[in-house]
Motif scaffolding. Structure first.
Motif, mmCIF file in Angstrom:
data_model
loop_
_atom_site.group_PDB
_atom_site.id
_atom_site.type_symbol
_atom_site.label_atom_id
_atom_site.label_comp_id
_atom_site.label_asym_id
_atom_site.label_seq_id
_atom_site.Cartn_x
_atom_site.Cartn_y
_atom_site.Cartn_z
ATOM 1 N N SER A 1 43.671 48.559 66.850
ATOM 2 C CA SER A 1 43.828 48.459 65.386
ATOM 3 C C SER A 1 44.076 46.984 65.050
ATOM 4 O O SER A 1 44.451 46.187 65.925
ATOM 5 C CB SER A 1 44.988 49.334 64.893
ATOM 6 O OG SER A 1 46.206 48.832 65.389
ATOM 7 N N SER B 1 37.697 45.268 59.072
ATOM 8 C CA SER B 1 37.759 43.848 59.463
ATOM 9 C C SER B 1 37.177 43.621 60.839
ATOM 10 O O SER B 1 37.258 42.514 61.368
ATOM 11 C CB SER B 1 39.208 43.353 59.479
ATOM 12 O OG SER B 1 39.862 43.728 58.325
ATOM 13 N N SER C 1 47.981 55.030 63.203
ATOM 14 C CA SER C 1 48.390 55.923 62.106
ATOM 15 C C SER C 1 47.206 56.489 61.327
ATOM 16 O O SER C 1 47.278 57.563 60.763
ATOM 17 C CB SER C 1 49.319 55.176 61.145
ATOM 18 O OG SER C 1 48.662 54.018 60.647
HETATM 19 C C1 LIG Z 1 42.046 43.961 53.817
HETATM 20 C C2 LIG Z 1 42.557 44.724 54.990
HETATM 21 C C3 LIG Z 1 41.699 44.978 56.024
HETATM 22 C C4 LIG Z 1 42.144 45.685 57.125
HETATM 23 N N1 LIG Z 1 41.284 45.960 58.142
HETATM 24 C C5 LIG Z 1 41.689 46.712 59.174
HETATM 25 C C6 LIG Z 1 40.790 47.057 60.230
HETATM 26 O O1 LIG Z 1 39.638 46.687 60.243
HETATM 27 N N2 LIG Z 1 41.259 47.810 61.243
HETATM 28 C C7 LIG Z 1 42.540 48.268 61.299
HETATM 29 O O2 LIG Z 1 42.905 48.952 62.266
HETATM 30 N N3 LIG Z 1 43.410 47.962 60.320
HETATM 31 C C8 LIG Z 1 43.024 47.194 59.276
HETATM 32 N N4 LIG Z 1 43.906 46.854 58.306
HETATM 33 C C9 LIG Z 1 45.329 47.200 58.517
HETATM 34 C C10 LIG Z 1 45.583 48.646 58.178
HETATM 35 O O3 LIG Z 1 45.813 48.736 56.797
HETATM 36 C C11 LIG Z 1 46.822 49.163 58.928
HETATM 37 O O4 LIG Z 1 47.903 48.302 58.661
HETATM 38 C C12 LIG Z 1 46.621 49.240 60.435
HETATM 39 O O5 LIG Z 1 45.417 49.918 60.747
HETATM 40 C C13 LIG Z 1 47.784 49.982 61.041
HETATM 41 O O6 LIG Z 1 47.708 49.824 62.423
HETATM 42 P P1 LIG Z 1 48.355 50.889 63.390
HETATM 43 O O7 LIG Z 1 47.811 52.246 63.098
HETATM 44 O O8 LIG Z 1 48.199 50.340 64.770
HETATM 45 O O9 LIG Z 1 49.906 50.771 63.052
HETATM 46 P P2 LIG Z 1 50.882 51.731 62.259
HETATM 47 O O10 LIG Z 1 50.345 52.058 60.926
HETATM 48 O O11 LIG Z 1 52.219 51.107 62.347
HETATM 49 O O12 LIG Z 1 50.873 53.072 63.122
HETATM 50 C C14 LIG Z 1 51.419 53.182 64.396
HETATM 51 C C15 LIG Z 1 51.373 54.652 64.777
HETATM 52 O O13 LIG Z 1 51.869 54.790 66.103
HETATM 53 C C16 LIG Z 1 52.595 55.997 66.176
HETATM 54 N N5 LIG Z 1 53.510 55.909 67.321
HETATM 55 C C17 LIG Z 1 54.766 55.402 67.375
HETATM 56 N N6 LIG Z 1 55.265 55.523 68.617
HETATM 57 C C18 LIG Z 1 54.292 56.096 69.371
HETATM 58 C C19 LIG Z 1 54.202 56.472 70.734
HETATM 59 N N7 LIG Z 1 55.211 56.270 71.577
HETATM 60 N N8 LIG Z 1 53.056 57.069 71.156
HETATM 61 C C20 LIG Z 1 52.003 57.267 70.297
HETATM 62 N N9 LIG Z 1 52.053 56.932 68.997
HETATM 63 C C21 LIG Z 1 53.177 56.343 68.541
HETATM 64 C C22 LIG Z 1 53.301 56.083 64.844
HETATM 65 O O14 LIG Z 1 53.678 57.430 64.557
HETATM 66 C C23 LIG Z 1 52.244 55.544 63.893
HETATM 67 O O15 LIG Z 1 51.453 56.587 63.335
HETATM 68 C C24 LIG Z 1 43.484 46.154 57.189
HETATM 69 C C25 LIG Z 1 44.336 45.901 56.126
HETATM 70 C C26 LIG Z 1 43.880 45.186 55.045
HETATM 71 C C27 LIG Z 1 44.820 44.938 53.891
#
Ligand SMILES: Cc1cc2nc3c(=O)[nH]c(=O)nc-3n(C[C@H](O)[C@H](O)[C@H](O)COP(=O)(O)OP(=O)(O)OC[C@H]3O[C@@H](n4cnc5c(N)ncnc54)[C@H](O)[C@@H]3O)c2cc1C
Length: 395
Positions: free
Chosen positions: A294, A322, A337
């Motif tokens: 991500s 992105s 998430s």
């Molecule tokens: C203009 C713009 C463009 C973007 N482009 C992208 C893009 O291309 N790609 C992208 O990915 N994001 C993009 N984002 C960011 C996106 O909005 C999110 O912030 C991002 O995807 C969240 O990353 P995540 O799921 O890793 O983290 P989080 O949202 O923090 O999620 C983490 C997850 O892990 C879980 N977790 C916690 N502990 C454990 C464990 N021990 N085992 C398993 N699971 C666990 C949680 O329950 C949670 O659901 C963009 C944002 C903007 C504003």
């Protein structure tokens, strides 16, 4: 006061050595859809104008018309062969302010024309930079990373802009983008100051850069017609101080296309980043999968050894708006998430498995199987079971 000095939508086209980038077609398609409606509701004579700069690129005009442009402004000059921001900014500004060009686009408005009504750029490394410098030059605002556009008449009351009075802002471009980790839409408006007690000032063009992949291109239609306008850029010796001596296009560092399975991980690795990435690496190896991430993982939110960070925490592995848009047969989302920007890059996958302890995570609505649990516990169980199944298959 009205915006009638401002006409048409100018779409700044991107190409690499004469090869048009998909985002150019996407922007034209969206401009066409918006303007088919605009022409019905407001004014038949406002146009979709493609603006293209480069050298030996005039032959691309027909393709741009087939994809939705009513007019193509071509600045074809050897000084525009390489993309140098200062020169391209200057030439796009010259085009945007030119009454002669406006006259060729639509003679009705040439006298009153000041600037384009709207302008679209791509939200990639070229367009983000160029849009900011062009809009600074044109002295108007810019919304970045937009993925939805609407034109409407808005009845607005604002403390600063209208002095608290209700004022109708006609033909306003509503520019939507996602914010706050993808869970909220923000609407950005580029509004004139109409507060007599402060200052009266117009802001045009209403401009944005749009995320590649956000809009669909039109099917090319060879029956479409349009006007092609040549523009002679005014470039001085001073502008040519910077010269590009050679350029090299860097190949994608990570190959997703040759893999049927992609295993991606996100911030869920937080408890032990290095250890968890190694576990995921082993799991992916067992599945014969490529590894994605991500977006936050590529922003050094966690520290890991140089080998792990330089291999996995890199932009080339990002899945989503992105990064890459992929559609493998199997996609495993670990500790992700399911923000909409991520989902838009993997939702076309054949089968989706998510591993996450939070059953309210939005990824649950996207996946085919939701494995509720911590990755540290779920992955070893899956690996054990996979090993058994693989032995059965081999026997
Ligand atoms: C203009 C713009 C463009 C973007 N482009 C992208 C893009 O291309 N790609 C992208 O990915 N994001 C993009 N984002 C960011 C996106 O909005 C999110 O912030 C991002 O995807 C969240 O990353 P995540 O799921 O890793 O983290 P989080 O949202 O923090 O999620 C983490 C997850 O892990 C879980 N977790 C916690 N502990 C454990 C464990 N021990 N085992 C398993 N699971 C666990 C949680 O329950 C949670 O659901 C963009 C944002 C903007 C504003």
């Amino acid at each position: 006061m009205t915006k009638e000095h401002y006409r048409h939508v100018y779409v700044v086209i991107e190409h690499i050595d004469g090869e048009l980038l998909p985002v150019s077609f996407e922007m034209l398609g969206e401009a066409r859809r918006l303007f088919d409606d605009f022409n019905r509701r407001y004014d038949l004579n406002e146009k979709v104008v493609a603006v293209i700069l480069g050298h030996n690129i005039k032959n691309l005009s027909e393709t741009l018309i087939e994809h939705g442009a009513d007019a193509v402004v071509v600045a074809d000059h050897q000084d525009l062969k390489d993309l140098i921001n200062t020169i391209h900014t200057k030439v796009i500004s010259q085009i945007s302010l030119s009454k002669e060009i406006a006259e060729k686009i639509e003679p009705n408005y040439s006298q009153e024309f000041k600037k384009p009504r709207y302008m679209f750029f791509a939200a990639d490394s070229i367009g983000r930079h160029l849009s900011s410098t062009v809009l600074a030059d044109l002295d108007s605002g810019l919304a970045s990373d937009v993925n939805k556009l609407v034109i409407s008449d808005l009845d607005i009351s604002h403390f600063v802009k209208t002095g608290g009075k209700r004022i109708m802002y006609k033909k306003t471009l509503e520019m939507y983008r996602v914010d706050f980790s993808g869970f909220l839409w923000t609407t950005i408006l580029c509004l004139d100051n109409r507060n007599e007690k402060l200052s009266i000032r117009e802001y045009s063009p209403q401009s944005c850069n749009v995320i590649p992949g956000a809009f669909k291109p039109l099917k090319p239609d060879s029956k479409r017609s349009g006007v092609v306008i040549d523009f002679q850029p005014k470039v001085s010796d001073d502008d040519l101080k910077i010269k590009v001596l050679s350029q090299k296009f860097v190949e994608d560092k990570v190959d997703f296309d040759s893999y049927n399975t992609v295993v991606s991980f996100g911030r869920g690795i937080h408890e032990a980043p290095e250890k968890n990435i190694k576990l995921i690496e082993e799991f992916a190896k067992q599945l014969g999968a490529q590894i994605g991430i991500s977006l936050p993982i590529s922003k050094s939110v966690f520290s890991a050894s140089p080998t792990i960070s330089s291999t996995y925490m890199i932009p080339a592995r990002v899945i989503g708006t992105s990064g890459k848009e992929i559609s493998p047969m199997l996609y495993v989302a670990i500790g992700i998430s399911g923000a909409m920007q991520h989902v838009s890059g993997m939702e076309e996958s054949g089968f989706i498995i998510a591993i996450n302890p939070d059953e309210n995570a939005p990824i649950k609505n996207v996946c085919d199987i939701f494995l509720k649990g911590r990755l540290e516990e779920v992955i070893p169980l899956l690996m054990e079971e996979l090993k058994i199944q693989q032995q059965v298959v081999q026997a």
